[in-house]
Design a protein around this motif. Sequence first.
Motif, short mmCIF file in Angstrom:
data_model
loop_
_atom_site.label_atom_id
_atom_site.label_comp_id
_atom_site.label_asym_id
_atom_site.label_seq_id
_atom_site.Cartn_x
_atom_site.Cartn_y
_atom_site.Cartn_z
N CYS A 1 3.08 12.89 3.11
CA CYS A 1 3.69 12.25 4.26
C CYS A 1 4.49 13.53 4.74
O CYS A 1 5.84 13.61 4.35
CB CYS A 1 4.56 11.16 3.61
SG CYS A 1 3.68 9.64 3.21
N PRO A 2 4.11 14.21 5.62
CA PRO A 2 4.68 15.47 6.12
C PRO A 2 6.14 14.92 6.98
O PRO A 2 6.21 14.01 7.70
CB PRO A 2 3.79 16.19 7.07
CG PRO A 2 2.52 15.54 6.66
CD PRO A 2 2.82 14.20 6.02
N PRO B 1 0.83 -1.22 -0.05
CA PRO B 1 -0.11 0.01 -0.06
C PRO B 1 0.72 1.03 0.04
O PRO B 1 1.65 1.48 0.84
CB PRO B 1 -0.77 -0.08 1.25
CG PRO B 1 -0.03 -1.07 2.31
CD PRO B 1 0.80 -2.01 1.26
N VAL B 2 0.80 2.03 -0.95
CA VAL B 2 1.38 3.48 -1.08
C VAL B 2 0.59 4.56 -1.20
O VAL B 2 -0.46 4.45 -1.57
CB VAL B 2 2.51 3.24 -2.38
CG1 VAL B 2 3.34 1.87 -2.02
CG2 VAL B 2 1.64 2.86 -3.96
N VAL B 3 1.39 5.62 -1.01
CA VAL B 3 0.69 7.02 -1.24
C VAL B 3 1.60 7.94 -1.59
O VAL B 3 2.97 7.86 -1.49
CB VAL B 3 -0.17 7.34 0.10
CG1 VAL B 3 0.86 8.03 1.01
CG2 VAL B 3 -0.98 8.68 -0.36
N ALA B 4 1.09 9.08 -2.36
CA ALA B 4 2.17 9.98 -2.88
C ALA B 4 2.82 10.65 -1.66
O ALA B 4 2.41 10.72 -0.71
CB ALA B 4 1.57 11.35 -3.63
N ARG B 5 4.05 10.97 -1.74
CA ARG B 5 4.93 11.58 -0.85
C ARG B 5 4.66 12.96 -0.19
O ARG B 5 4.82 12.98 0.99
CB ARG B 5 6.50 11.78 -1.47
CG ARG B 5 7.49 12.14 -0.49
CD ARG B 5 9.03 12.11 -1.43
NE ARG B 5 9.34 10.90 -1.45
CZ ARG B 5 9.81 9.77 -0.76
NH1 ARG B 5 10.00 10.31 0.49
NH2 ARG B 5 10.26 8.65 -1.41
N ARG B 6 3.80 13.63 -1.26
CA ARG B 6 3.09 14.75 -0.48
C ARG B 6 2.42 14.72 0.63
O ARG B 6 2.01 15.72 1.22
CB ARG B 6 2.49 15.73 -1.50
CG ARG B 6 1.21 15.28 -2.07
CD ARG B 6 0.86 15.99 -3.29
NE ARG B 6 -0.51 15.55 -3.91
CZ ARG B 6 -1.55 15.97 -3.45
NH1 ARG B 6 -2.00 16.55 -2.32
NH2 ARG B 6 -2.67 15.58 -4.11
N ALA C 1 2.83 7.92 6.16
CA ALA C 1 1.55 8.13 6.65
C ALA C 1 1.00 6.77 7.08
O ALA C 1 1.29 5.66 6.54
CB ALA C 1 0.57 8.97 5.60
N GLY C 2 -0.14 7.00 8.30
CA GLY C 2 -0.87 5.63 8.46
C GLY C 2 -1.65 4.88 7.48
O GLY C 2 -2.73 5.97 6.79
N VAL D 1 5.15 6.47 -1.29
CA VAL D 1 5.96 6.02 0.08
C VAL D 1 5.17 4.94 0.62
O VAL D 1 3.80 5.13 0.32
CB VAL D 1 5.87 7.21 1.18
CG1 VAL D 1 6.22 6.84 2.58
CG2 VAL D 1 6.66 8.47 0.51
N ARG D 2 5.68 3.91 1.22
CA ARG D 2 4.62 2.92 1.56
C ARG D 2 4.05 3.24 2.89
O ARG D 2 4.56 4.01 3.72
CB ARG D 2 5.70 1.65 2.03
CG ARG D 2 6.40 1.03 1.06
CD ARG D 2 7.13 -0.13 1.22
NE ARG D 2 7.99 -0.53 0.04
CZ ARG D 2 8.66 -1.67 -0.09
NH1 ARG D 2 8.69 -2.61 1.17
NH2 ARG D 2 9.58 -1.87 -0.82
N LEU D 3 2.90 2.90 2.92
CA LEU D 3 2.11 3.64 4.23
C LEU D 3 2.42 2.39 5.33
O LEU D 3 2.47 1.17 5.07
CB LEU D 3 0.56 3.35 3.89
CG LEU D 3 -0.06 4.44 2.89
CD1 LEU D 3 -1.34 3.68 2.29
CD2 LEU D 3 -0.01 5.58 3.44
N ASP D 4 2.12 2.98 6.49
CA ASP D 4 2.63 2.43 7.70
C ASP D 4 1.13 1.49 8.19
O ASP D 4 0.06 2.20 8.23
CB ASP D 4 2.78 3.38 8.87
CG ASP D 4 2.93 2.77 10.15
OD1 ASP D 4 3.18 1.44 10.16
OD2 ASP D 4 3.40 3.34 11.22
#
Length: 312
Positions: free
Chosen positions: A180-181, A173-178, A186-187, A256-259
């Motif tokens: 992830c402050p 599971p991933v999300v755009a780096r933006r 990010a969770g 970025v991979r999600l936590d």
Amino acid sequence: MNPLHLDTQQLLTFLAVAETGSFSSAALRLHISQPAVSKRLAQLEDRLGFALFDRMGQRVVLTYRGEQLLPAVREMQSCLDDIVTAAEVSGEALGGRLALSLSHYAGLHLLPGVLERFSERYPQVLLDLSFHDSERAIDQVATGETALAYATLPPRLDDRVRTRVLWEEVMQPVVARRHCPGGMPAGLEAIGKRLPLILPAEATSTRTAIDRWLDDRQLLPPAIIEINQLDSIAVLAATGVGWAVLPPTLLRDDLVRLDLGDPGGNGDDRLPHRRLGEITPLGRAPHPLAEAFSELVDAAATLQGPAENVAD
């Protein structure tokens, strides 16, 4: 009707029109003129005694009788390919035509090197490649349209084919780096409930694996965005409009991979898995060209990771 009265060229012309959807595209495939395509088809319809296509402007659509004839002509094409292969294979060189069905992902990310090496090693072999979703690629082998396929393997196997697992992937599971402050992951729970989830189409093997994982986590995204190809999903996820679940080969610097938020970290056993591999037809004689290609795939797959046993 006496089968000897049927003309092979006319039947193959019918097949080309049926598969390309137009006389002009069929002419390009067959390397003949469009009037020649029309003439062959008219002669075949006259010999059979019924129309094979309805002409709708620039498009042609199979009639009911044409649909009934199509599977038999495809089988004839497969038999002709076997004849050509048997005639051209010698102890020193391989030649002829090898029809392969590839899922977009397998063709673009797992097999480019193999395709290059095969073309270099067997220059007399015509590689006839077709790209489809995995389910269609498997069906083409089952119906005899192609000799071999490489695709994502479904949970339930078609009893007309044999499959061999070559790769197993853990989807991430991933999300755009933006999103992830400070560069911190990010969770999953927060992102999953806030952003749409970008997914492959329903009824595909990859979608089934992801849906099962979502159910296990009891995670319900606020919206679903469907796109057919994983490459396109990766590009859209990188824009930040939604999150995605992707194989490791498609992870990018802007994703970025999600936590997962699970004790012990992001263990692979808590993520969706999928298997990819080789699909061959049952009940057909060995195909020397397909065997040669398979040997190169095995060598490449061994370098990437251990292959698993055959599953019928």
